[in-house]
Design an enzyme around this catalytic site. Sequence first.
Site, PDB file in Angstrom:
ATOM      1  N   GLY A 176     -79.497   9.160  43.371  1.00 25.40           N
ATOM      2  CA  GLY A 176     -79.080   8.537  42.123  1.00 25.40           C
ATOM      3  C   GLY A 176     -78.886   9.573  41.041  1.00 25.40           C
ATOM      4  O   GLY A 176     -78.385  10.664  41.299  1.00 25.40           O
TER       5      GLY A 176
ATOM      6  N   THR B 157     -75.309  11.723  47.803  1.00 29.27           N
ATOM      7  CA  THR B 157     -76.432  12.497  48.315  1.00 29.27           C
ATOM      8  C   THR B 157     -76.927  11.882  49.613  1.00 29.27           C
ATOM      9  O   THR B 157     -76.866  10.676  49.789  1.00 29.27           O
ATOM     10  CB  THR B 157     -77.567  12.462  47.277  1.00 29.27           C
ATOM     11  OG1 THR B 157     -77.115  13.102  46.089  1.00 29.27           O
ATOM     12  CG2 THR B 157     -78.819  13.153  47.790  1.00 29.27           C
TER      13      THR B 157
ATOM     14  N   GLY C 224     -80.088  12.377  39.055  1.00 29.84           N
ATOM     15  CA  GLY C 224     -81.157  13.338  39.260  1.00 29.84           C
ATOM     16  C   GLY C 224     -82.071  13.523  38.077  1.00 29.84           C
ATOM     17  O   GLY C 224     -83.296  13.632  38.228  1.00 29.84           O
TER      18      GLY C 224
END
Length: 313
Positions: free
Chosen positions: A235, A184, A237
């Site tokens: 990380g 992400t 979610g």
Amino acid sequence: MGWAIALHGGAGDIPVDLPAERREPREAALRRILQIGVSALNAKCSPLDVVELVVCELENCPDFNAGKGSVLTTNGTVEMEACIMDGISKRCGAVSGVTTVVNPISLARKVMEKTPHIYLAFDGAESFAREQGLKTVDKSHFITPENIQRLKQAKESNRVQQDYTQPIKTPDEKVADGDSKLGTVGCVAVDGLGNLAAATSTGGLVNKMAGRIGDTPIIGAGTYANKLCAVSATGRGEAIIRDTVARDVAAVMEYKGLGLKEAAAYVVHEVTPKGTTGLVAVSGGGEVAMPFNTTGMFRASATEDGFMEVAIW
């Protein structure tokens, strides 16, 4: 008080022996994109413009799990998410289930500025993107051979995979080439006047259920900004949503009177489960924090006084 910027390319179980051919392009991308953000801040661009610009660059980089690098759902499709927020006004915009938009973060900003809403998803978000004239491509543009292989590995091990999960052994017991998922992306920035902004974008999790929504587009979980700080998390979610990570950093600053670094460290190391969370944050006073409780986090930051860092572990 001066400007500051921080960006990330994902946190997770990043192996310390990550091959150079996997590590170096990401480090180079972070360094290059950090410089783009620094130049924009030096040119007096607003923090909101800066975080959108930086995240667009990260989305366009196939080495990270956003935009072109987005991982695949269990159906072999891409469902991208993004969120952007302005600190002083608390205006924000978010999107989920995006399948054709080249830069979902720009769509999130359009939601913020051109609608009375905060969050659009799936067909509604896609239709709005076309109405706004944003660049779109065929869905196949995002489905890369690398991500097809990652999905195959995840299905073979019957799991949904977080950022930078360790390589999976294939049936013949050889370790599959490279890491299983890319990270992400996010950016936070503050200018010399204390204006703050945060932006985050993701392709989600490898082998996630179609329709799953993570922390990235949820205000206060993966993305948050107010007059005190701007935060972008990465990380697992589900853990980040449960602990409202991004908002918690601001709340600890406000209600406990802690500085940014202390507040961010408290949330990451005392509130969230180990191995789940990383974040980048800046304060209205130009302080930077980049804590994580995972093995590593691809990250970079710079401040007006000349400090600059690019790091993983």
